[in-house]
Every structure is written in structure tokens, then in C-alpha cells.
Motif scaffolding. Structure first.
Motif, PDB file in Angstrom:
ATOM      1  N   ARG A 268      -2.977  -3.575 -11.316  1.00  0.00           N
ATOM      2  CA  ARG A 268      -2.658  -3.262  -9.928  1.00  0.00           C
ATOM      3  C   ARG A 268      -1.711  -4.299  -9.337  1.00  0.00           C
ATOM      4  NH1 ARG A 268      -7.214  -2.110  -5.296  1.00  0.00           N
ATOM      5  NH2 ARG A 268      -5.761  -1.373  -3.727  1.00  0.00           N
ATOM      6  N   TRP A 269      -1.978  -5.580  -9.584  1.00  0.00           N
ATOM      7  CA  TRP A 269      -1.120  -6.634  -9.049  1.00  0.00           C
ATOM      8  C   TRP A 269       0.232  -6.670  -9.740  1.00  0.00           C
ATOM      9  CZ3 TRP A 269      -1.724  -8.436  -4.518  1.00  0.00           C
ATOM     10  CH2 TRP A 269      -3.002  -8.464  -3.949  1.00  0.00           C
ATOM     11  N   VAL A 270       0.264  -6.272 -10.990  1.00  0.00           N
ATOM     12  CA  VAL A 270       1.545  -6.225 -11.694  1.00  0.00           C
ATOM     13  C   VAL A 270       2.450  -5.162 -11.080  1.00  0.00           C
ATOM     14  CG1 VAL A 270       2.630  -5.673 -13.920  1.00  0.00           C
ATOM     15  CG2 VAL A 270       0.632  -7.161 -13.850  1.00  0.00           C
TER      16      VAL A 270
ATOM     17  N   LEU B 154       7.148  -3.788  -7.788  1.00  0.00           N
ATOM     18  CA  LEU B 154       7.782  -3.068  -6.681  1.00  0.00           C
ATOM     19  C   LEU B 154       8.365  -4.050  -5.672  1.00  0.00           C
ATOM     20  CD1 LEU B 154       8.528  -0.454  -5.285  1.00  0.00           C
ATOM     21  CD2 LEU B 154       6.236  -0.424  -4.264  1.00  0.00           C
ATOM     22  N   ALA B 155       7.640  -5.119  -5.361  1.00  0.00           N
ATOM     23  CA  ALA B 155       8.164  -6.127  -4.429  1.00  0.00           C
ATOM     24  C   ALA B 155       9.432  -6.768  -4.995  1.00  0.00           C
ATOM     25  CB  ALA B 155       7.107  -7.194  -4.157  1.00  0.00           C
ATOM     26  N   ALA B 156       9.450  -7.044  -6.294  1.00  0.00           N
ATOM     27  CA  ALA B 156      10.638  -7.627  -6.926  1.00  0.00           C
ATOM     28  C   ALA B 156      11.807  -6.647  -6.885  1.00  0.00           C
ATOM     29  CB  ALA B 156      10.327  -8.024  -8.367  1.00  0.00           C
ATOM     30  N   ALA B 157      11.541  -5.357  -7.080  1.00  0.00           N
ATOM     31  CA  ALA B 157      12.608  -4.356  -7.013  1.00  0.00           C
ATOM     32  C   ALA B 157      13.177  -4.262  -5.599  1.00  0.00           C
ATOM     33  CB  ALA B 157      12.081  -2.996  -7.468  1.00  0.00           C
ATOM     34  N   LEU B 158      12.315  -4.306  -4.602  1.00  0.00           N
ATOM     35  CA  LEU B 158      12.779  -4.264  -3.212  1.00  0.00           C
ATOM     36  C   LEU B 158      13.599  -5.509  -2.874  1.00  0.00           C
ATOM     37  CD1 LEU B 158       9.580  -2.867  -1.455  1.00  0.00           C
ATOM     38  CD2 LEU B 158      11.644  -1.615  -2.092  1.00  0.00           C
ATOM     39  N   PHE B 159      13.160  -6.650  -3.367  1.00  0.00           N
ATOM     40  CA  PHE B 159      13.915  -7.886  -3.133  1.00  0.00           C
ATOM     41  C   PHE B 159      15.239  -7.857  -3.895  1.00  0.00           C
ATOM     42  CE2 PHE B 159      14.760 -12.426  -4.192  1.00  0.00           C
ATOM     43  CZ  PHE B 159      15.136 -12.812  -2.925  1.00  0.00           C
TER      44      PHE B 159
ATOM     45  N   GLY C  46      -5.845   6.608  -0.298  1.00  0.00           N
ATOM     46  CA  GLY C  46      -6.556   5.341  -0.116  1.00  0.00           C
ATOM     47  C   GLY C  46      -6.376   4.370  -1.261  1.00  0.00           C
ATOM     48  N   THR C  47      -5.938   4.848  -2.402  1.00  0.00           N
ATOM     49  CA  THR C  47      -5.731   3.976  -3.547  1.00  0.00           C
ATOM     50  C   THR C  47      -4.317   3.417  -3.584  1.00  0.00           C
ATOM     51  OG1 THR C  47      -7.328   5.275  -4.802  1.00  0.00           O
ATOM     52  CG2 THR C  47      -5.850   3.862  -6.065  1.00  0.00           C
ATOM     53  N   TRP C  48      -3.317   4.262  -3.351  1.00  0.00           N
ATOM     54  CA  TRP C  48      -1.938   3.801  -3.505  1.00  0.00           C
ATOM     55  C   TRP C  48      -1.322   3.228  -2.241  1.00  0.00           C
ATOM     56  CZ3 TRP C  48       1.736   6.057  -0.461  1.00  0.00           C
ATOM     57  CH2 TRP C  48       1.493   7.330   0.021  1.00  0.00           C
ATOM     58  N   LEU C  49      -1.788   3.623  -1.066  1.00  0.00           N
ATOM     59  CA  LEU C  49      -1.180   3.141   0.172  1.00  0.00           C
ATOM     60  C   LEU C  49      -1.331   1.628   0.370  1.00  0.00           C
ATOM     61  CD1 LEU C  49       0.467   3.942   2.618  1.00  0.00           C
ATOM     62  CD2 LEU C  49      -1.667   4.438   3.813  1.00  0.00           C
ATOM     63  N   PRO C  50      -2.510   1.036   0.148  1.00  0.00           N
ATOM     64  CA  PRO C  50      -2.592  -0.424   0.287  1.00  0.00           C
ATOM     65  C   PRO C  50      -1.667  -1.164  -0.688  1.00  0.00           C
ATOM     66  CG  PRO C  50      -4.780   0.528   0.262  1.00  0.00           C
ATOM     67  CD  PRO C  50      -3.839   1.628  -0.081  1.00  0.00           C
ATOM     68  N   ASP C  51      -1.524  -0.636  -1.889  1.00  0.00           N
ATOM     69  CA  ASP C  51      -0.619  -1.263  -2.851  1.00  0.00           C
ATOM     70  C   ASP C  51       0.823  -1.202  -2.364  1.00  0.00           C
ATOM     71  OD1 ASP C  51      -2.888  -1.538  -4.358  1.00  0.00           O
ATOM     72  OD2 ASP C  51      -2.317  -0.070  -5.884  1.00  0.00           O
ATOM     73  N   LEU C  52       1.201  -0.055  -1.836  1.00  0.00           N
ATOM     74  CA  LEU C  52       2.564   0.119  -1.339  1.00  0.00           C
ATOM     75  C   LEU C  52       2.814  -0.776  -0.126  1.00  0.00           C
ATOM     76  CD1 LEU C  52       4.807   2.012  -2.359  1.00  0.00           C
ATOM     77  CD2 LEU C  52       4.271   3.490  -0.450  1.00  0.00           C
ATOM     78  N   VAL C  53       1.840  -0.892   0.754  1.00  0.00           N
ATOM     79  CA  VAL C  53       1.969  -1.754   1.929  1.00  0.00           C
ATOM     80  C   VAL C  53       2.096  -3.212   1.497  1.00  0.00           C
ATOM     81  CG1 VAL C  53       0.740  -2.633   3.961  1.00  0.00           C
ATOM     82  CG2 VAL C  53       0.819  -0.185   3.519  1.00  0.00           C
ATOM     83  N   ALA C  54       1.280  -3.623   0.524  1.00  0.00           N
ATOM     84  CA  ALA C  54       1.352  -5.004   0.036  1.00  0.00           C
ATOM     85  C   ALA C  54       2.708  -5.289  -0.597  1.00  0.00           C
ATOM     86  CB  ALA C  54       0.229  -5.266  -0.962  1.00  0.00           C
ATOM     87  N   ALA C  55       3.204  -4.383  -1.413  1.00  0.00           N
ATOM     88  CA  ALA C  55       4.499  -4.584  -2.060  1.00  0.00           C
ATOM     89  C   ALA C  55       5.616  -4.638  -1.028  1.00  0.00           C
ATOM     90  CB  ALA C  55       4.763  -3.475  -3.075  1.00  0.00           C
ATOM     91  N   ALA C  56       5.571  -3.760  -0.043  1.00  0.00           N
ATOM     92  CA  ALA C  56       6.608  -3.758   0.995  1.00  0.00           C
ATOM     93  C   ALA C  56       6.547  -5.032   1.829  1.00  0.00           C
ATOM     94  CB  ALA C  56       6.465  -2.526   1.882  1.00  0.00           C
TER      95      ALA C  56
END
Length: 154
Positions: free
Chosen positions: A4-6, A11-16, A66-76
Motif C-alpha cells: 500500500r505504501w509503495v 503515485l506521489a513520485a509520479a505527480l512530483f 473507502g480503500t482507495w480514496l485515502p491512498d489517493l489523498v495521501a499520494a496527492a
């Protein structure tokens, strides 16, 4: 949990990386052109929104919100922090070189495009009935309407 953290970090690295490319294009191709810099910034934010829409569309089909939204918010959020705090160093500036107004406008623009992109991705999946909930409800309906006929013994 590690997986999950990977995915969040990737995604955060891709956005950056989108931000770094935009800053390098601005720095190398349009060194002192404010109009071009603003245009490249808007294109960068739109690209970030499109990437988040694509990720939301893809993830919405496989797992509940509920599973993917927190991950997406964290990455963004991580991508945004990298963009506003580390990104200016790519351009040869520092985070508050344009003033507090410029700093916070980047945060608002990033947040706005990220939210709109995520919503568009999810709404598109929902509109086409491809989201996890729609698929679950369809499977439930099919299961309930196609019950085998009950055999009555006499």
C-alpha cells in the motif's frame, strides 16, 4: 501493508515528476516569460488532475471507495508538499521566493485540480456502472433473480 505504501509513494513520485518536468521546461525553454510560465503551470496542474482521474477510474473498478480514496489523498498530499517545498529548487528558487500569495495559490490550484480530477475519475466509473459498488449491486441482482427453481417433493 507494505504494498500500500509503495503504491502511494509511486503515485506521489509520479505527480512530483510532472512538476519537475514542467519546471524544467519553464526554466530551459521560457526563462523570463511570465505568460509561458503561467501556461505551463496550468498544463501541469491539468496533467496532475488527469493522472488522478485515471487512477481513480482504475481503482474504483477494483476496490471500494473507502480503500482507495485515502491512498489517493495521501499520494496527492505528499505530491503537493514535494511540489511546493522541493519543486522550487529545481527552478533555482526557494519555496517562498514569489511571496506567500504565490505559495498558497500553488497549494489551492494543486488541491483544486486534484479534487476535481479524482471526482471526475470516480464519477466516470460510476456513470458507466463500472465502479465496485455498481458491480456488486449488479451481481447481487443477478444472483437473486436467477435462483434455481425449488424442487417440491410429494
Amino acid at each position: 501493508m507494505k504494498q500500500r505504501w509503495v503504491s502511494i509513494a509511486a503515485l506521489a513520485a509520479a505527480l512530483f515528476a510532472i512538476n519537475v518536468v514542467a519546471r524544467l521546461v519553464t526554466r530551459l525553454a521560457f526563462p523570463d516569460n511570465d505568460t509561458a510560465e503561467n501556461t505551463v503551470s496550468v498544463i501541469m496542474f491539468a496533467t496532475i488532475g488527469v493522472v488522478l482521474a485515471a487512477v481513480a477510474f482504475t481503482r474504483a473498478q477494483r476496490v471500494p471507495v473507502g480503500t482507495w480514496l485515502p491512498d489517493l489523498v495521501a499520494a496527492a498530499a505528499i505530491g503537493m508538499l514535494l511540489t511546493v517545498l522541493v519543486g522550487p529548487f529545481v527552478s533555482g528558487d526557494y519555496p517562498f521566493s514569489g511571496g506567500a500569495g504565490n505559495f498558497f495559490s500553488q497549494i489551492w490550484l494543486y488541491g483544486g485540480f486534484a479534487i476535481v480530477g479524482t471526482l471526475l475519475g470516480y464519477w466516470t466509473a460510476t456513470m458507466f456502472g463500472r465502479d465496485y459498488r455498481s458491480k456488486s449491486l449488479k451481481a447481487f441482482t443477478v444472483a437473486k433473480t436467477t435462483k434455481p427453481r425449488r424442487v417440491v417433493r410429494r
